[in-house]
Motif scaffolding. Structure first.
Motif, PDB file in Angstrom:
ATOM      1  N   ASN A 137       0.808  -1.228   0.000  1.00 44.22           N
ATOM      2  CA  ASN A 137       0.000   0.000   0.000  1.00 44.22           C
ATOM      3  C   ASN A 137       0.840   1.276   0.000  1.00 44.22           C
ATOM      4  O   ASN A 137       0.307   2.367   0.022  1.00 44.22           O
ATOM      5  CB  ASN A 137      -0.990   0.010   1.161  1.00 44.22           C
ATOM      6  N   GLN A 147      -7.291   5.386   6.818  1.00 43.97           N
ATOM      7  CA  GLN A 147      -6.311   4.628   7.615  1.00 43.97           C
ATOM      8  C   GLN A 147      -5.615   3.539   6.805  1.00 43.97           C
ATOM      9  O   GLN A 147      -4.597   3.018   7.222  1.00 43.97           O
ATOM     10  CB  GLN A 147      -7.000   3.979   8.817  1.00 43.97           C
ATOM     11  N   ARG A 148      -6.190   3.183   5.662  1.00 45.16           N
ATOM     12  CA  ARG A 148      -5.584   2.101   4.903  1.00 45.16           C
ATOM     13  C   ARG A 148      -4.256   2.483   4.280  1.00 45.16           C
ATOM     14  O   ARG A 148      -3.529   1.611   3.821  1.00 45.16           O
ATOM     15  CB  ARG A 148      -6.529   1.626   3.790  1.00 45.16           C
ATOM     16  N   ILE A 149      -3.934   3.771   4.225  1.00 51.09           N
ATOM     17  CA  ILE A 149      -2.613   4.100   3.669  1.00 51.09           C
ATOM     18  C   ILE A 149      -1.500   3.779   4.665  1.00 51.09           C
ATOM     19  O   ILE A 149      -0.339   3.758   4.307  1.00 51.09           O
ATOM     20  CB  ILE A 149      -2.496   5.558   3.189  1.00 51.09           C
ATOM     21  N   PHE A 150      -1.888   3.499   5.910  1.00 50.24           N
ATOM     22  CA  PHE A 150      -0.881   3.057   6.868  1.00 50.24           C
ATOM     23  C   PHE A 150      -0.732   1.552   6.783  1.00 50.24           C
ATOM     24  O   PHE A 150      -1.677   0.881   6.407  1.00 50.24           O
ATOM     25  CB  PHE A 150      -1.306   3.453   8.291  1.00 50.24           C
ATOM     26  N   PRO A 151       0.349   0.920   7.119  1.00 56.46           N
ATOM     27  CA  PRO A 151       1.651   1.493   7.454  1.00 56.46           C
ATOM     28  C   PRO A 151       2.201   2.298   6.273  1.00 56.46           C
ATOM     29  O   PRO A 151       2.182   1.796   5.149  1.00 56.46           O
ATOM     30  CB  PRO A 151       2.523   0.275   7.719  1.00 56.46           C
ATOM     31  N   PHE A 153       4.898   3.193   4.837  1.00 56.93           N
ATOM     32  CA  PHE A 153       5.891   2.808   3.834  1.00 56.93           C
ATOM     33  C   PHE A 153       5.562   1.496   3.137  1.00 56.93           C
ATOM     34  O   PHE A 153       6.402   0.945   2.432  1.00 56.93           O
ATOM     35  CB  PHE A 153       7.281   2.740   4.457  1.00 56.93           C
ATOM     36  N   GLY A 154       4.360   0.994   3.333  1.00 58.94           N
ATOM     37  CA  GLY A 154       3.964  -0.215   2.627  1.00 58.94           C
ATOM     38  C   GLY A 154       4.914  -1.362   2.909  1.00 58.94           C
ATOM     39  O   GLY A 154       5.152  -1.707   4.051  1.00 58.94           O
ATOM     40  N   LEU A 164      -7.337  -0.994  11.761  1.00 58.89           N
ATOM     41  CA  LEU A 164      -6.977   0.176  10.959  1.00 58.89           C
ATOM     42  C   LEU A 164      -6.256   1.232  11.785  1.00 58.89           C
ATOM     43  O   LEU A 164      -5.389   1.936  11.289  1.00 58.89           O
ATOM     44  CB  LEU A 164      -8.244   0.805  10.373  1.00 58.89           C
ATOM     45  N   ARG A 208      -2.467   0.678  12.637  1.00 61.89           N
ATOM     46  CA  ARG A 208      -1.530   0.603  11.523  1.00 61.89           C
ATOM     47  C   ARG A 208      -0.582   1.779  11.467  1.00 61.89           C
ATOM     48  O   ARG A 208       0.536   1.649  10.992  1.00 61.89           O
ATOM     49  CB  ARG A 208      -2.301   0.492  10.209  1.00 61.89           C
ATOM     50  N   PHE A 230       3.086   1.663  12.754  1.00 57.40           N
ATOM     51  CA  PHE A 230       4.121   0.832  12.139  1.00 57.40           C
ATOM     52  C   PHE A 230       4.643   1.493  10.879  1.00 57.40           C
ATOM     53  O   PHE A 230       3.909   2.181  10.182  1.00 57.40           O
ATOM     54  CB  PHE A 230       3.566  -0.549  11.800  1.00 57.40           C
ATOM     55  N   LYS A 231       5.934   1.240  10.646  1.00 57.09           N
ATOM     56  CA  LYS A 231       6.567   1.822   9.457  1.00 57.09           C
ATOM     57  C   LYS A 231       6.155   1.077   8.206  1.00 57.09           C
ATOM     58  O   LYS A 231       5.793   1.672   7.216  1.00 57.09           O
ATOM     59  CB  LYS A 231       8.085   1.764   9.599  1.00 57.09           C
ATOM     60  N   ASP A 232       6.246  -0.228   8.252  1.00 57.82           N
ATOM     61  CA  ASP A 232       5.887  -0.967   7.041  1.00 57.82           C
ATOM     62  C   ASP A 232       5.077  -2.214   7.364  1.00 57.82           C
ATOM     63  O   ASP A 232       4.892  -2.574   8.528  1.00 57.82           O
ATOM     64  CB  ASP A 232       7.131  -1.277   6.195  1.00 57.82           C
ATOM     65  N   VAL A 233       4.612  -2.830   6.310  1.00 58.28           N
ATOM     66  CA  VAL A 233       3.699  -3.956   6.459  1.00 58.28           C
ATOM     67  C   VAL A 233       4.339  -5.111   7.224  1.00 58.28           C
ATOM     68  O   VAL A 233       3.686  -5.793   8.000  1.00 58.28           O
ATOM     69  CB  VAL A 233       3.232  -4.412   5.056  1.00 58.28           C
TER      70      VAL A 233
END
Lengths: 362, 414
Positions: A38, A170-174, A176-177, B362, B365, B368-371
């Protein structure tokens, strides 16, 4: 020859917007999301940062060497032979992007709207229309783009407004994908999603005044990039990080998903019309400038008869990949990765050579 | 030369007819039902096909055709089964207008459920807006028994029924889009609509009030046998439990991604518990959800829910509107009751489900930095089940409807 040079700023903006801006509605977002999940919406920003200074240098060089287009510029700076080789590289990049892109669009049309029709037939008709469009010359193309752009953009805006209620920010978090290193490296590797800008430079002479071309293309690019980022953000926040990479055509998925009130539920065909129009225009421009680059290398002054063989070649080569997944995820990805270093470095090399030769002093 | 050219042009134009199909040649499926069969990997698909002539102005002239045709075939996935069904349905089956996919509870609880429903998302014909309904009985029985009395046209029936029930919050909005997002996100629970046409034997239990039922339990007399009430809880693409109408409402109130305006509920009168006060609950603002993520100790989740209440009926005739003290008691008891119910639901979700039906992952999230980090922190195993959750209902406004006061009982009966 219709490239006598009567395009104005607004037409250049329209051409740029259509050629670059339509990337928001094909498979490019999925291609980027495959790697960056994301966080993929930030890749175009990085790509833009990588490629835009070089592009401005190209515009500066073209301005210094008055009355030349990009292929002539190569020859003027590097001499005849190296210049021609650079021209051929530029042409190959343009031609391959053209074929792979066109296959991608054909797959979209087939899968979503004409599932029964054979791919080659849709391809043939699509390119036939494109060929007749391109035959009209750059001025008609430019003018058509200018007329079409409000309709295309308004339809995109409608999609944006209708999908508003599905967006979960909120879905753009995290943020840095898949991770910052991946986004950074992908941003550089996929810088060539803006490679069309360099191909467009062939039309430098077609504007009424050179300043108009420079202003138009710069302004158009900035607009297009803003639009692309906005739509990518919407995709990231409507789908989620695991879903976005599975969806081949997010724009069309969204148009199928939204409804206009409770009465108008299956409304995607309305958007399809404008999207299709934009796709036709994109390939009309694309096939025209690709042929033009080829003609300039071999100094063919009247190049419009070449459009037909090139259109034919596009179909033949475009049909080679087995399916859209190979086409998009393997071939197009490789091409983008190969093209990126070329377009990032080329302007600086040209500039240094020109500077070394002392051409920039006047 | 010109004639040849014209001929060629027409030839090219004709290729546009590849996908031409007349309206008359298509049959539009409104509802798809999926059931298990004895064979693994083979499912029974039921298609409810609308008859476009019924209910349209053109078809008024005494068409005695039924409003729908219902067919069931076995197959491996939705699309291939449509082709089998076409061996006895005269027109080409089109899934573009499908409104709901119903699944029997038996199949929903099966671990292979995700496989069969996946095939729906791959097809461009089935839209992501299709609603997922879990039925107590077989889906084919549900579709066959579902005989709406007032609305014969099936597409309108499903649309009206679901829209209305979603508005009042007794069933959730359960699109396929949401199902895939939540299931693929692998953190939260998905709520599907629960429905049935079979009434349960347990109707003697009249202690329950308006929304504390699940479908089939509502002691109705007359009307269509179909009941939409409550929700089926899905964890990782598999059904694990059922929430009743009340819990479904609460879950939707706590979920900012779903919309629910208002509903009517009752509470026991705090001063005369034999009577019940009914009120209209309205939520004008989204709840404020704040997740404080801690790496090594339980995460704190604070939820603030602003809400408004309009008292509709006070059968005990106590003058709450006139007496500040009584009003305070009423306010407190409404808030307390909501908080108690919500806490019970949260506790259930933490202890039984080990995950949340509110889509709260949601909000964690952004920490956190990344997935990779986010997935490692593991919302539904490590964060949510042990989180400390505090829920605060904040009553913004209390209205008494259009009557300031009720008739005074002692004055009427003197």
């Amino acid at each position: 020859m219709q490239n006598n040079g009567f395009l104005r700023t607004k037409e250049i903006i329209a051409i740029t917007l259509i050629l670059i801006g339509i990337k928001l509605s094909d498979s490019t977002p999925t291609l980027l999301a495959q790697k960056a999940q994301n966080g993929f919406w930030s890749i175009p920003i990085l790509s833009f940062v990588c490629i835009f200074p070089g592009f401005l240098i190209m515009l500066y060089l073209l301005n210094k060497y008055q009355d030349k287009n990009v292929v002539e510029l190569f020859e003027a700076i590097n001499g005849k032979w190296i210049g021609k080789i650079l021209g051929i590289v530029l042409f190959l990049c343009a031609f391959l992007s053209l074929t792979l892109d066109s296959r991608n669009y054909i797959e979209q049309i087939k899968l979503l709207y004409f599932p029964q029709s054979p791919t080659d037939m849709i391809y043939f008709i699509f390119i036939a229309v494109v060929f007749f469009g391109a035959k009209k010359g750059i001025e008609v193309i430019g003018y058509t783009c200018w007329i079409a752009i409000p309709f295309i953009k308004v339809s995109a805006l409608c999609v944006l407004l209708l999908v508003m209620s599905e967006i979960v920010i909120q879905r753009i978090f995290p943020i840095f994908g898949a991770g910052l290193p991946i986004i950074l490296s992908e941003g550089v590797k996929k810088a060539s999603i803006f490679a069309e800008l360099f191909f467009l430079l062939i039309a430098y002479q077609s504007a009424k005044k050179n300043t108009m071309f420079r202003k138009g293309i710069t302004f158009g690019t900035v607009l297009a990039i803003l639009e692309i980022i906005l739509f990518y953000l919407v995709y990231a926040s409507v789908f989620d990080y695991n879903s976005i990479e599975k969806i081949a055509f997010p724009y069309h998925d969204i148009t199928q998903f939204i409804s206009f009130g409770e009465f108008f539920t299956n409304i995607e065909t309305i958007f399809m019309v404008f999207w299709l129009f934009a796709a036709f225009l994109k390939f009309i421009i694309f096939i025209y400038i690709t042929t033009w680059i080829f003609a300039e290398i071999f100094a063919i002054r009247n190049f419009e008869p070449l459009l037909l063989p090139f259109s034919f070649l596009v179909i033949m080569i475009g049909l080679l990949p087995m399916n859209s997944a190979t086409n998009e995820l393997v071939l197009r990805e490789t091409l983008l990765t190969v093209m990126s270093p070329i377009f990032i470095l080329l302007p600086y090399i040209l500039w240094l050579t020109a500077w070394g030769k002392g051409d920039l002093k006047q | 030369m010109k004639k040849k050219l014209l001929f060629l042009i027409f030839l090219i134009l004709l290729t546009g007819c590849y996908d031409r199909i007349e309206l008359e040649q298509q049959s539009y499926v409104m509802a798809i039902g999926i059931d298990t069969t004895d064979q693994k990997g083979i499912y029974a698909f039921t298609y409810q096909i609308a008859n476009p002539e019924v209910g349209s102005a053109a078809g008024q002239g005494g068409s005695d055709e039924p409003p729908t045709e219902i067919v069931t075939v076995n197959g491996a996935d939705i699309l291939s089964a449509t082709y089998t069904a076409n061996s006895f349905v005269s027109k080409q089956i089109t899934l573009d207008h499908t409104k709901i996919i119903t699944v029997s509870e038996e199949l929903a609880r099966d671990e292979d459920f995700l496989r069969v429903v996946q095939s729906a998302s791959r097809s461009p014909q089935i839209r992501r807006g299709v609603q997922l309904v879990v039925t107590k009985e077989n889906a084919s029985d549900f579709i066959n028994n579902n005989k709406p009395l007032m609305e014969k046209r099936p597409h309108k029936y499903y649309q009206f029924m679901l829209d209305r029930a979603v508005q009042t919050g007794i069933i959730p909005e359960a699109t396929l889009h949401r199902f895939f997002q939540i299931t693929e996100g692998d953190a939260d629970l998905f709520l599907a609509i629960y429905a049935t046409t079979e009434s349960s034997e347990d109707k003697t239990n009249t202690t329950r009030t308006e929304d504390q039922y699940i479908a089939g339990e509502i002691p109705q007399i007359g009307g269509s046998p179909t009941q939409f009430m409550g929700s089926a809880v899905f964890k990782e693409g598999q059904m694990i439990d059922i929430l009743n109408g009340e819990e479904t409402r609460l879950a939707q109130m706590l979920d900012n991604t779903l919309e629910m305006d208002s509903y009517i509920a009752t509470i026991p009168d705090p001063l005369m518990p034999d009577f019940r006060i009914s009120y209209n609950y309205a939520q004008k603002e989204d709840p404020n959800i704040n997740v404080n993520y801690h790496k090594d100790k339980p995460t704190e989740i604070e939820v603030k829910i602003p809400f408004q209440v309009e008292v509709i009926a006070i059968p005990s005739l106590i003058r709450y509107s006139q007496n500040k003290e009584f009003e305070h008691i009423l306010k407190k008891s409404i808030t307390r009751r909501l908080e108690d119910k919500t806490e019970a639901l949260i506790k259930k979700s933490q202890e039984e489900f080990k995950s949340d039906p509110f889509y709260w992952s949601l909000y964690v999230r952004k920490h956190f930095k990344d997935v990779k980090d986010y997935e490692k922190a593991d919302w539904n195993k490590k964060i949510y089940p042990i989180a400390q959750i505090s829920v605060n209902y904040q009553l913004d406004k209390l209205e008494y409807g259009k009557m300031i006061d009720d008739s005074k009982l002692d004055k009427v009966r003197d």
